[in-house]
Design an enzyme around this catalytic site. Sequence first.
Site, short mmCIF file in Angstrom:
data_model
loop_
_atom_site.label_atom_id
_atom_site.label_comp_id
_atom_site.label_asym_id
_atom_site.label_seq_id
_atom_site.Cartn_x
_atom_site.Cartn_y
_atom_site.Cartn_z
N GLU A 6 -2.31 10.13 -1.37
CA GLU A 6 -3.43 9.83 -0.40
C GLU A 6 -4.58 10.01 0.42
O GLU A 6 -3.73 11.25 1.09
CB GLU A 6 -2.94 8.71 0.69
CG GLU A 6 -3.66 8.12 1.80
CD GLU A 6 -2.78 7.57 3.35
OE1 GLU A 6 -1.53 7.32 3.03
OE2 GLU A 6 -2.94 6.29 3.32
N LYS A 38 -7.04 0.48 -0.42
CA LYS A 38 -5.60 0.19 0.51
C LYS A 38 -5.41 -1.68 1.37
O LYS A 38 -6.64 -1.58 2.10
CB LYS A 38 -5.45 1.34 1.15
CG LYS A 38 -4.17 0.92 2.17
CD LYS A 38 -3.28 1.99 2.54
CE LYS A 38 -2.20 2.24 3.34
NZ LYS A 38 -2.26 3.83 3.84
N CYS A 45 0.62 4.33 0.04
CA CYS A 45 1.77 4.32 1.29
C CYS A 45 1.88 3.13 2.06
O CYS A 45 2.92 2.43 1.00
CB CYS A 45 1.02 5.44 2.24
SG CYS A 45 2.17 6.42 3.43
C1 ACM Z 1 0.65 5.58 5.44
O1 ACM Z 1 0.56 4.23 5.21
N1 ACM Z 1 -0.52 6.20 5.48
C2 ACM Z 1 1.63 5.81 5.85
#
Ligand code: ACM
Length: 261
Positions: free
Chosen positions: A38, A109, A142
């Site tokens: 990420e 995301k 993530c």
């Molecule tokens: C995250 O979602 N970078 C902990």
Amino acid sequence: MKVAVVQTDPQFGEKRKNIDQALHVMRSVSADVYVLPELFASGYNFLSIEETRSLAEPFRHGETYNNIKQFAVDRRCYVVYGFAEIDDDALYNSAGMIGFDGKEEVYRKIHLFDREKLFFQPGNLGFNVYDTPYGKIGIMICFDWYFPESARTLAAKGAQLIAHPSNLVLPNCPNSMPTRCLENRVFAATANRIGTEDRGGIRLSYIGQSQITSVKGEILHRASSDRLEVFVDEIDLTRADNKNVNERNNLFKDRRPEYYV
Ligand code: ACM
């Protein structure tokens, strides 16, 4: 197909250096699909919207996109990578997927973690599965792992492999991915970063331990918690297609949605 998981050590704001570091490690192995962490080029621990904006790029323009695209074309491969996206005025924590054959997709995301909510808009493109020359690939980023619906939705839409760019700070993900993969019979490639970012009194340490997890919940490979690394596993994505647990149980047909909230 061969999937490479790339574990990097980005320095905040040093985009050129971070891209070069990733490309250097990526060039040391041969794979069909490379998964990067990420926000691998910008760093993660932003302090303001202005700072986030200054490091963000539109999906199909900019230094990160250009370098990844060139790698994909030169090596005839696919790359999934996390980046800070700006679209009009909106900022997203996104992952691009770029193929040598011209395929270009973006995921934004959906489940923002902690202070990400101060800088990014929640993703608005849904969970999608993309056809590639190797099989069907879905993307989550993530903290999305923490919501079982993310992997479930991708698997229900046909994903055989979940590419999972990450900047993990909590310890739980590596030992939880076997469950996500087992309950959905899907492969996952979690690419995390290492190192610490100590900025403006906010200190975040990233846990490394990038991982490839099989459809049976086996950890095929787990990286160290503190080293720049890349590893490659050869996986048969068709193993994700059979959702039967035994003669009488099927992971999707046996669902009882009428009893779920
Ligand atoms: C995250 O979602 N970078 C902990």
